[in-house]
Design a protein around this motif. Sequence first.
Motif, PDB file in Angstrom:
ATOM      1  N   ILE A   1       0.847  -1.195   0.000  1.00 29.54           N
ATOM      2  CA  ILE A   1       0.000   0.000   0.000  1.00 29.54           C
ATOM      3  C   ILE A   1       0.882   1.244   0.000  1.00 29.54           C
ATOM      4  N   ILE A   2       2.006   1.137  -0.693  1.00 25.41           N
ATOM      5  CA  ILE A   2       3.033   2.181  -0.635  1.00 25.41           C
ATOM      6  C   ILE A   2       2.499   3.552  -1.046  1.00 25.41           C
ATOM      7  N   ASN A   3       1.674   3.604  -2.060  1.00 24.24           N
ATOM      8  CA  ASN A   3       1.253   4.891  -2.604  1.00 24.24           C
ATOM      9  C   ASN A   3      -0.082   5.380  -2.049  1.00 24.24           C
TER      10      ASN A   3
ATOM     11  N   ILE B   1      -1.003   2.291   9.723  1.00 19.76           N
ATOM     12  CA  ILE B   1      -0.237   1.075   9.979  1.00 19.76           C
ATOM     13  C   ILE B   1       0.119   1.001  11.456  1.00 19.76           C
ATOM     14  N   VAL B   2      -0.038  -0.177  12.030  1.00 20.84           N
ATOM     15  CA  VAL B   2       0.350  -0.416  13.424  1.00 20.84           C
ATOM     16  C   VAL B   2       1.447  -1.480  13.431  1.00 20.84           C
ATOM     17  N   ASN B   3       2.553  -1.174  14.083  1.00 21.86           N
ATOM     18  CA  ASN B   3       3.645  -2.139  14.228  1.00 21.86           C
ATOM     19  C   ASN B   3       3.798  -2.462  15.714  1.00 21.86           C
ATOM     20  N   ILE B   4       3.739  -3.748  16.042  1.00 22.05           N
ATOM     21  CA  ILE B   4       3.748  -4.163  17.448  1.00 22.05           C
ATOM     22  C   ILE B   4       4.988  -4.996  17.724  1.00 22.05           C
TER      23      ILE B   4
ATOM     24  N   LYS C   1      -3.260  -1.973   8.250  1.00 22.65           N
ATOM     25  CA  LYS C   1      -2.255  -3.026   8.260  1.00 22.65           C
ATOM     26  C   LYS C   1      -1.634  -3.098   9.647  1.00 22.65           C
ATOM     27  N   ILE C   2      -1.538  -4.314  10.186  1.00 21.22           N
ATOM     28  CA  ILE C   2      -0.915  -4.522  11.487  1.00 21.22           C
ATOM     29  C   ILE C   2       0.234  -5.506  11.309  1.00 21.22           C
TER      30      ILE C   2
ATOM     31  N   PRO D   1     -12.196  -3.796   8.321  1.00 20.14           N
ATOM     32  CA  PRO D   1     -12.742  -4.965   7.613  1.00 20.14           C
ATOM     33  C   PRO D   1     -11.949  -5.349   6.370  1.00 20.14           C
ATOM     34  N   THR D   2     -11.307  -4.380   5.734  1.00 20.03           N
ATOM     35  CA  THR D   2     -10.526  -4.664   4.525  1.00 20.03           C
ATOM     36  C   THR D   2      -9.023  -4.711   4.805  1.00 20.03           C
ATOM     37  N   GLY D   3      -8.650  -4.626   6.084  1.00 21.17           N
ATOM     38  CA  GLY D   3      -7.246  -4.601   6.433  1.00 21.17           C
ATOM     39  C   GLY D   3      -6.642  -5.990   6.544  1.00 21.17           C
TER      40      GLY D   3
END
Length: 254
Positions: free
Chosen positions: A84-86, A91-94, A160-161, A189-191
């Motif tokens: 989903i670069i563009n 975004i969540v980073n855990i 995005k996770i 829902p679309t992630g």
Amino acid sequence: MEKMRKPFQGVWNIVRFNWHFYIFSFGLATILLLTSNYTDSTLSYYLRIISVIILTSICISLSVSYYVYDLSGLYNLKWITNSIINEKNTIVNINAGFDETSNLLKIKFPNSELLVFDFYDPEKHTEVSIKIARKAYALFPNTKSVTTNKLPAPDNFADKIFVIFAAHEIRNKHERIDFFKELKRVLKPTGEIVITEHLRDVPNFLAYNIGFLHFYSKQTWKQIFSLADLTLTIEQKITPFISTFTLHKYGVAS
């Protein structure tokens, strides 16, 4: 992105964070070799064999670690699917106390909002290696300390996770299930959720010997995903030693 990492950084981190293990192992091998000089031939033979096995195991594990963390391209993040670069996304980073990926994700997704959560709990996560790593590396800016059962984000929040080399640190099964249920709550829902882990399998046993017991099997992960009511849509091998699972809330994202 690869230039952000120094040569041998991955394998050096392994040695640096687990120096106590390597000192013990080399010390034991040395003692066995020295002892073998003062025993009868049969016992001496077995002591030397055990010593060689210990040293060989160390060399194999470090060689595999060098391949995985320094040579394989793991940290160029090209293995991330459905990029989903563009697009402007959340975004969540855990992580579990040691974060090598947030800077890389920020570069890979420059137009997205990146939130970083750290569920490290010194009462639960008592591994010496994590404590050393936390002292060696500064936290990503604005990293939030969280608990595994309550993330500071509303429902349907993240596109995005990422949970990279962190979920296995949740040793309690019920806590892992609750954690993945919480990920589902936060996910749109679309992630999609991206889980990257070593597995408790033959390649990792050959590479890390009994150390592979710190990981979980593919079947265990699939059971956790199912109990959290998440759909596993993509399973990929980054290397023979690393697996990535892509999960969706209701099925393949549209």
